[in-house]
Design a protein around this motif. Structure first.
Motif, mmCIF file in Angstrom:
data_model
loop_
_atom_site.group_PDB
_atom_site.id
_atom_site.type_symbol
_atom_site.label_atom_id
_atom_site.label_comp_id
_atom_site.label_asym_id
_atom_site.label_seq_id
_atom_site.Cartn_x
_atom_site.Cartn_y
_atom_site.Cartn_z
ATOM 1 N N ILE A 1 0.851 -1.188 0.000
ATOM 2 C CA ILE A 1 0.000 0.000 0.000
ATOM 3 C C ILE A 1 0.888 1.240 0.000
ATOM 4 O O ILE A 1 1.841 1.326 0.787
ATOM 5 N N VAL A 2 0.572 2.184 -0.889
ATOM 6 C CA VAL A 2 1.271 3.478 -0.896
ATOM 7 C C VAL A 2 0.211 4.560 -0.733
ATOM 8 O O VAL A 2 -0.668 4.722 -1.606
ATOM 9 N N THR A 3 0.258 5.314 0.377
ATOM 10 C CA THR A 3 -0.708 6.391 0.548
ATOM 11 C C THR A 3 -0.226 7.616 -0.235
ATOM 12 O O THR A 3 0.982 7.848 -0.375
ATOM 13 N N GLY A 4 -1.174 8.390 -0.760
ATOM 14 C CA GLY A 4 -0.789 9.515 -1.615
ATOM 15 C C GLY A 4 -0.055 9.026 -2.852
ATOM 16 O O GLY A 4 0.899 9.653 -3.321
ATOM 17 N N PRO B 1 2.306 -6.440 -6.601
ATOM 18 C CA PRO B 1 0.932 -5.915 -6.645
ATOM 19 C C PRO B 1 0.802 -4.746 -5.676
ATOM 20 O O PRO B 1 1.280 -4.819 -4.538
ATOM 21 N N ILE B 2 0.167 -3.658 -6.125
ATOM 22 C CA ILE B 2 0.091 -2.485 -5.249
ATOM 23 C C ILE B 2 -1.333 -1.929 -5.156
ATOM 24 O O ILE B 2 -2.137 -2.047 -6.074
ATOM 25 N N ILE B 3 -1.559 -1.279 -4.021
ATOM 26 C CA ILE B 3 -2.790 -0.528 -3.770
ATOM 27 C C ILE B 3 -2.365 0.923 -3.568
ATOM 28 O O ILE B 3 -1.535 1.195 -2.686
ATOM 29 N N ILE B 4 -2.875 1.829 -4.406
ATOM 30 C CA ILE B 4 -2.629 3.239 -4.108
ATOM 31 C C ILE B 4 -3.845 3.767 -3.353
ATOM 32 O O ILE B 4 -4.986 3.549 -3.753
ATOM 33 N N ALA B 5 -3.553 4.425 -2.231
ATOM 34 C CA ALA B 5 -4.594 4.965 -1.365
ATOM 35 C C ALA B 5 -4.623 6.471 -1.579
ATOM 36 O O ALA B 5 -3.636 7.155 -1.303
ATOM 37 N N VAL B 6 -5.761 6.962 -2.088
ATOM 38 C CA VAL B 6 -5.817 8.349 -2.560
ATOM 39 C C VAL B 6 -7.078 9.038 -2.040
ATOM 40 O O VAL B 6 -8.105 8.393 -1.840
ATOM 41 N N ARG B 7 -6.998 10.349 -1.866
ATOM 42 C CA ARG B 7 -8.221 11.029 -1.395
ATOM 43 C C ARG B 7 -9.102 11.468 -2.552
ATOM 44 O O ARG B 7 -10.280 11.751 -2.364
ATOM 45 N N ASP B 8 -8.536 11.527 -3.752
ATOM 46 C CA ASP B 8 -9.301 11.928 -4.940
ATOM 47 C C ASP B 8 -9.298 10.734 -5.897
ATOM 48 O O ASP B 8 -8.271 10.425 -6.515
ATOM 49 N N GLU B 9 -10.459 10.047 -5.985
ATOM 50 C CA GLU B 9 -10.477 8.798 -6.755
ATOM 51 C C GLU B 9 -10.232 9.008 -8.247
ATOM 52 O O GLU B 9 -9.621 8.149 -8.893
ATOM 53 N N ASN C 1 3.586 4.935 4.235
ATOM 54 C CA ASN C 1 2.800 6.105 4.638
ATOM 55 C C ASN C 1 3.483 7.338 4.064
ATOM 56 O O ASN C 1 4.353 7.944 4.696
ATOM 57 N N ASN C 2 3.074 7.685 2.848
ATOM 58 C CA ASN C 2 3.734 8.756 2.101
ATOM 59 C C ASN C 2 2.928 10.058 2.086
ATOM 60 O O ASN C 2 3.497 11.142 1.978
ATOM 61 N N ALA C 3 1.587 9.960 2.179
ATOM 62 C CA ALA C 3 0.745 11.156 2.058
ATOM 63 C C ALA C 3 1.172 12.204 3.074
ATOM 64 O O ALA C 3 1.392 11.898 4.247
ATOM 65 N N GLY C 4 1.322 13.437 2.617
ATOM 66 C CA GLY C 4 1.738 14.500 3.524
ATOM 67 C C GLY C 4 1.500 15.857 2.902
ATOM 68 O O GLY C 4 1.240 15.975 1.697
ATOM 69 N N ILE C 5 1.532 16.882 3.766
ATOM 70 C CA ILE C 5 1.327 18.253 3.288
ATOM 71 C C ILE C 5 2.377 19.185 3.874
ATOM 72 O O ILE C 5 2.960 18.919 4.936
ATOM 73 N N PHE C 6 2.612 20.270 3.161
ATOM 74 C CA PHE C 6 3.414 21.376 3.682
ATOM 75 C C PHE C 6 2.599 22.651 3.480
ATOM 76 O O PHE C 6 2.174 22.947 2.359
ATOM 77 N N ILE C 7 2.342 23.380 4.573
ATOM 78 C CA ILE C 7 1.619 24.649 4.488
ATOM 79 C C ILE C 7 2.589 25.757 4.873
ATOM 80 O O ILE C 7 3.240 25.685 5.917
#
Ligand SMILES: NC(=O)c1ccc[n+]([C@@H]2O[C@H](COP(=O)([O-])OP(=O)(O)OC[C@H]3O[C@@H](n4cnc5c(N)ncnc54)[C@H](OP(=O)(O)O)[C@@H]3O)[C@@H](O)[C@H]2O)c1
Length: 282
Positions: A8-11, A30-38, A89-95
């Motif tokens: 699983i790779v988030t983001g 085999p991979i699963i991408i986990a995304v907030r925008d399908e 756990n790759n999903a991340g933000i910078f503000i």
């Protein structure tokens, strides 16, 4: 024999996550991408499926939402029970600001998100699975003032480390020593400490699961653009190079031990100062 193990790779729809997904697919995993925008996830998956033999699934995940994490974990449990042997756990933000809402959002996504995703997926991880927290050299304790560094370092539970990161003090000396990435650095320092705590947690040890943190280096992605504009410097690494650093932590299990923090296959001292100043990622 067909493998039943999934990564699983988030983001995983863009930036470093997409490149990590692409490299895993190229290795036949085999991979699963986990995304907030399908829709974005489907576009990324179409590109990833261009590799012959690729097995790519898209699942919805907003890593900053408890409800979304619960729904995601339930779907993983129903469709891939005990079959996840790698979680990135790759999903991340910078503000680019230091105020209470930005700080809260940064910590919710960069610290709480990966921790809560990992805990929710624990029942569905295979024995001997690997969890990789994509952190940053900007999360080295030398990038923080003592009022943030000391409680994060001293935290022994996940609740303590989350609380230490969540505290927002607009008058903190943090802003003086780290004017460009204060909240981001706090969130990633706490993520590295959380990885250490999870690495020793009985539920993980009982299944032989290892948890590590990694810095991909300062890479040219959408996230690096704000820092590039502000500093006038260009990120030195491509997204592919950053992904290679993440994959070293994911796959070089002999040289990158449980609980470690590394960059590009070499161990980093979490308590040190970042090699580059906090005007740019190291
Ligand atoms: N680039 C660098 O120089 C650098 C250096 C050190 C560490 N890192 C770390 O590497 C990771 C990837 O960074 P990047 O440079 O690839 O950034 P990016 O290009 O901005 O991509 C960020 C990814 O995270 C996803 N994301 C953000 N918030 C999310 C949420 N709440 N739920 C689910 N997905 C979410 C984004 O999804 P959307 O497309 O939906 O927005 C996107 O897929 C981050 O954790 C970052 O902190 C980056």
């Amino acid at each position: 024999m067909e493998t039943r193990q999934w990564s699983i790779v988030t983001g995983g729809n863009r930036g470093l996550g997409f490149e990590v997904a692409r490299s895993l697919v190229a290795r036949g995993r085999p991979i699963i991408i986990a995304v907030r925008d399908e829709a974005a996830g489907d576009r990324a998956a179409a590109e990833l499926r261009a590799v012959a033999g690729a097995r790519v699934e898209v699942l919805r995940l907003d890593a900053s939402s408890g409800d979304s994490i619960a729904a995601f974990a339930a779907e993983v449990g129903a469709r891939f029970p005990g079959q996840i042997d790698l979680l990135v756990n790759n999903a991340g933000i910078f503000i680019d600001s230091f105020d209470a809402p930005s700080h809260a959002a940064t910590v919710a996504t960069n610290t709480d998100g990966p921790v809560d995703v990992t805990l929710a997926l624990l029942p569905h991880l295979a024995r001997g699975a690997r969890v990789v927290m994509v952190a940053s050299a900007l999360g080295q304790l030398g990038a923080l003032s003592p009022d943030y560094a000391d409680p994060i370092r001293a935290a022994v539970t996940l609740d303590e480390v989350k609380a230490a990161a969540r505290r927002f003090d607009p008058g903190s000396p943090l802003l003086k020593i780290n004017p460009l990435t204060p909240s981001y650095s706090v969130s990633k320092a706490a993520l590295i400490r959380a990885a250490q705590i999870l690495a020793e947690a009985p539920g993980f040890a009982a299944k032989g699961i290892t948890v590590v943190a990694v810095c991909p280096g300062w890479c040219r992605t959408d996230m690096s653009k704000a820092a590039e504009e502000k500093t006038g410097a260009q990120a030195p690494h491509t997204a592919q190079q950053g992904a290679a650093s993440i994959l070293a932590a994911a796959l070089e299990t002999g040289s990158i031990p449980n609980s470690s923090f590394s960059h590009d296959g070499a161990l980093l001292d979490w308590t040190a100062k970042p090699a580059l100043s906090v005007t740019g990622e190291g």
